[in-house]
Write an enzyme that holds these catalytic residues in place. Structure first.
Site, PDB file in Angstrom:
ATOM      1  N   HIS A 290      30.385 -13.724 -15.913  1.00  0.00           N
ATOM      2  CA  HIS A 290      30.692 -14.728 -14.888  1.00  0.00           C
ATOM      3  C   HIS A 290      32.190 -14.930 -14.717  1.00  0.00           C
ATOM      4  O   HIS A 290      32.621 -15.548 -13.735  1.00  0.00           O
ATOM      5  CB  HIS A 290      29.989 -16.051 -15.199  1.00  0.00           C
ATOM      6  CG  HIS A 290      30.533 -16.780 -16.395  1.00  0.00           C
ATOM      7  ND1 HIS A 290      29.977 -16.673 -17.652  1.00  0.00           N
ATOM      8  CD2 HIS A 290      31.573 -17.643 -16.518  1.00  0.00           C
ATOM      9  CE1 HIS A 290      30.639 -17.450 -18.497  1.00  0.00           C
ATOM     10  NE2 HIS A 290      31.606 -18.054 -17.818  1.00  0.00           N
ATOM     11  N   ASP A 323      25.343 -11.588 -19.816  1.00  0.00           N
ATOM     12  CA  ASP A 323      26.573 -12.308 -19.452  1.00  0.00           C
ATOM     13  C   ASP A 323      27.783 -11.707 -20.163  1.00  0.00           C
ATOM     14  O   ASP A 323      28.629 -12.414 -20.707  1.00  0.00           O
ATOM     15  CB  ASP A 323      26.452 -13.807 -19.760  1.00  0.00           C
ATOM     16  CG  ASP A 323      27.558 -14.630 -19.081  1.00  0.00           C
ATOM     17  OD1 ASP A 323      28.158 -14.129 -18.115  1.00  0.00           O
ATOM     18  OD2 ASP A 323      27.820 -15.769 -19.535  1.00  0.00           O
ATOM     19  N   SER A 406      35.612 -19.401 -21.616  1.00  0.00           N
ATOM     20  CA  SER A 406      34.571 -18.369 -21.493  1.00  0.00           C
ATOM     21  C   SER A 406      35.149 -16.974 -21.728  1.00  0.00           C
ATOM     22  O   SER A 406      36.196 -16.614 -21.162  1.00  0.00           O
ATOM     23  CB  SER A 406      33.935 -18.412 -20.106  1.00  0.00           C
ATOM     24  OG  SER A 406      33.259 -19.643 -19.917  1.00  0.00           O
TER      25      SER A 406
END
Length: 563
Positions: A290, A323, A406
């Protein structure tokens, strides 16, 4: 010189040697003293010295009676000594004739009555004892002028005063009077000077006290504010060696920061910031899917190193189900890859360190512990068809993780990577890769490094990642405990793939899987998470229920390359 008649006070010598009585002067200048019967030595008006004219103030007598008195008697002749040949009167005669006008004292008109006797101040000696001044009688000669009496010597004996009116002579010159003196002027001046000195000293002491009080207050305020009069110097530790224990947070951060990068991604009208870490010296960097998703096929990715150097990066491969994504930078030398740990060795309570760029604050270091293991989570799903949903059997940590963290590494106590930070629980209860923008609430999740290592290797080699599968379709609407096999397939095919691992194990539509390798499963998402935590070809043991009966089956996981 002839002596005056004895007993006659105020006798003075006439011009022919006889002695006459001096008349006391009235206020208006008249002399009212009767002459003796044998007075034959009176001086006619022609014999008055200096042409003594009658006193113009005289109002009732003849010119012979208005003559001025003779000069004063010498100081060395006693007043009580009579003139030779003169007979002393048997009785003292009155000093004034009877007043035919009966004029009251000080009345008008007519002759004035004599004024009361006037006391002349006498000279005061040093010891305060007044010395008497003998009265100065005036001769009764009518034409003789009045002259002031000679001063009486201090050592001459005082003549006895028998007539109280003899001391009154308003026209006589005042006798020499010594100034009055204080008993002890020197002592009085000393007392005054001492008093003034004491008052001056008291005033000076008061001024000094006031000035001292003000100065003391100012100094006190300065001391209270600054802690002293001189320059303020606080105690401080000396310089220490910059090295830290390699197992400490500071030591771990010092070793890991050069291998952690910040990614700035833009494309398709979107932009974002994330974190990654170096996998090898060829320039491969592992991050979240992402993070690079906004770049799409033709977006821009800029990598910024801890040193501040930047480089352009390209996507090597990405997988939304895990992910995870791998990018590569070219033309960069001296890359230091981070060592990888083993997530299977992690235990709850182990210390961890998270590094990332929360809210674009590059190089941020936080620390915490492992809060839980094998925490099944799903993230993403913005597309609506479920193609972007990630299923992670995650490590839970309380180390602060925020948007921008992230893709960053989660390190163990030895500085080895045990997870990839991917998602946080937001304050509104949602769970997504960015966690909204609410920030950390102490619930962070990381993809175990064992799973990340396998996916990264596949992405580097083939650009794609394989997914382990059972070959069944799950009913995601089932609300009971466990994962139930759907009655129909998602694409119109059978819910249990023909020839797949599930069909070979004897799984049928409607069966409910309750355990995987003996661990409970409560939902379809959790079964997917548990399955993807393995590699294709791994053997699983499933516990399921069918028509109220429980049974156990074993199968070998297949592979699917559709990400």
């Amino acid at each position: 010189m002839n002596e005056g008649k004895p007993g006659t006070p105020g006798a003075s010598e006439g011009p022919d040697g006889d002695f006459v009585l001096a008349r006391p002067e009235r206020p208006d200048g008249d002399y009212e003293l009767p002459r003796p019967h044998d007075a034959t030595a009176s001086t006619p008006a022609a014999d008055v010295p200096d042409g003594g004219a009658p006193d113009p103030r005289h109002r009732g007598g003849t010119s012979a009676d208005a003559s001025e008195p003779a000069p004063a008697q010498s100081a060395d002749i006693p007043a009580s000594t009579p003139a030779p040949g003169a007979d002393a009167p048997a009785h003292p005669q009155p000093l004034h004739d009877p007043d035919p006008y009966s004029t009251p004292p000080y009345g008008e008109p007519g002759p004035w009555a004599p004024a009361p006797p006037v006391q002349h101040p006498a000279a005061t000696p040093a010891h305060g004892v007044a010395v008497g001044v003998p009265p100065v009688p005036h001769e009764a000669a009518p034409a003789a002028p009045v002259t002031p009496a000679a001063p009486v010597a201090q050592d001459a004996p005082a003549a006895p005063v028998t007539d109280p009116w003899a001391r009154y002579d308003p026209w006589a010159a005042p006798a020499a009077v010594a100034p009055l003196q204080q008993a002890d002027p020197v002592e009085e001046d000393v007392r005054r000077r001492r008093g003034r000195r004491r008052r001056a000293l008291a005033g000076g002491a008061l001024v000094i006290a006031l000035v001292s009080g003000v100065a003391g207050g100012v100094v006190g305020v300065q001391l209270e504010r600054n802690g002293g009069i001189g320059a303020v110097e606080l105690p401080q530790a000396g310089v220490e060696a910059p090295d830290r224990d390699p197992d400490s947070v500071a030591g771990i951060a010092a070793q890991a920061l050069p291998s952690v990068v910040t990614l700035h991604v833009s494309g398709g009208g979107k932009a974002g910031t994330g974190t990654g870490f170096v996998l090898d010296d060829r320039g491969h960097i592992l991050t979240n899917d992402h993070v690079v998703e906004p770049a799409g096929e033709d977006g821009d990715i800029t990598v910024t190193f801890h040193s501040g150097d930047t480089a352009e990066a390209t996507v090597v491969g990405r997988d939304s189900g895990y992910d995870l994504a791998v990018v590569r930078v070219k033309g960069v030398r001296g890359l230091a890859p981070l060592p990888l740990g083993n997530s299977d060795n992690v235990r709850v309570g182990d210390p961890v360190v998270a590094i990332g760029a929360p809210f674009d604050l590059a190089g941020t270091v936080t620390s915490g512990i492992i809060s839980a293991r094998e925490r099944p989570i799903t993230a993403g799903g913005e597309k609506g068809d479920g193609s972007d949903v990630s299923y992670v059997d995650a490590l839970q940590t309380d180390a602060p993780i925020n948007p921008g963290n992230s893709g960053g590494p989660l390190l163990d106590g030895k500085g080895r990577v045990i997870g990839i930070n991917s998602a946080i629980r937001s304050a509104d209860g949602g769970l997504d890769p960015e966690g909204g923008q609410s920030g950390s609430i102490g619930l962070g999740f990381a993809i175990p490094i064992n799973q990340g290592k396998r996916v990264a290797e596949e992405l580097i080699e083939t650009g794609k990642a394989t997914h382990p599968v059972i070959g069944i379709t799950l009913d995601m609407e089932y609300s009971g405990d466990g994962a139930r096999v759907a009655a129909e397939g998602s694409d119109g095919g059978p819910p249990v793939s023909t020839g797949g691992p599930g069909a070979e194990a004897g799984i049928r539509p409607g069966d409910v899987i309750t355990k995987v390798d003996g661990r409970p499963v409560h939902s379809g998402e959790e079964l997917i998470v548990k399955t993807r935590a393995h590699r294709p070809g791994d053997r699983l043991e499933l516990t399921l229920e069918r028509r109220g009966e429980e049974r156990t089956v074993s199968l070998v996981l297949g592979s699917s390359d559709d990400g």
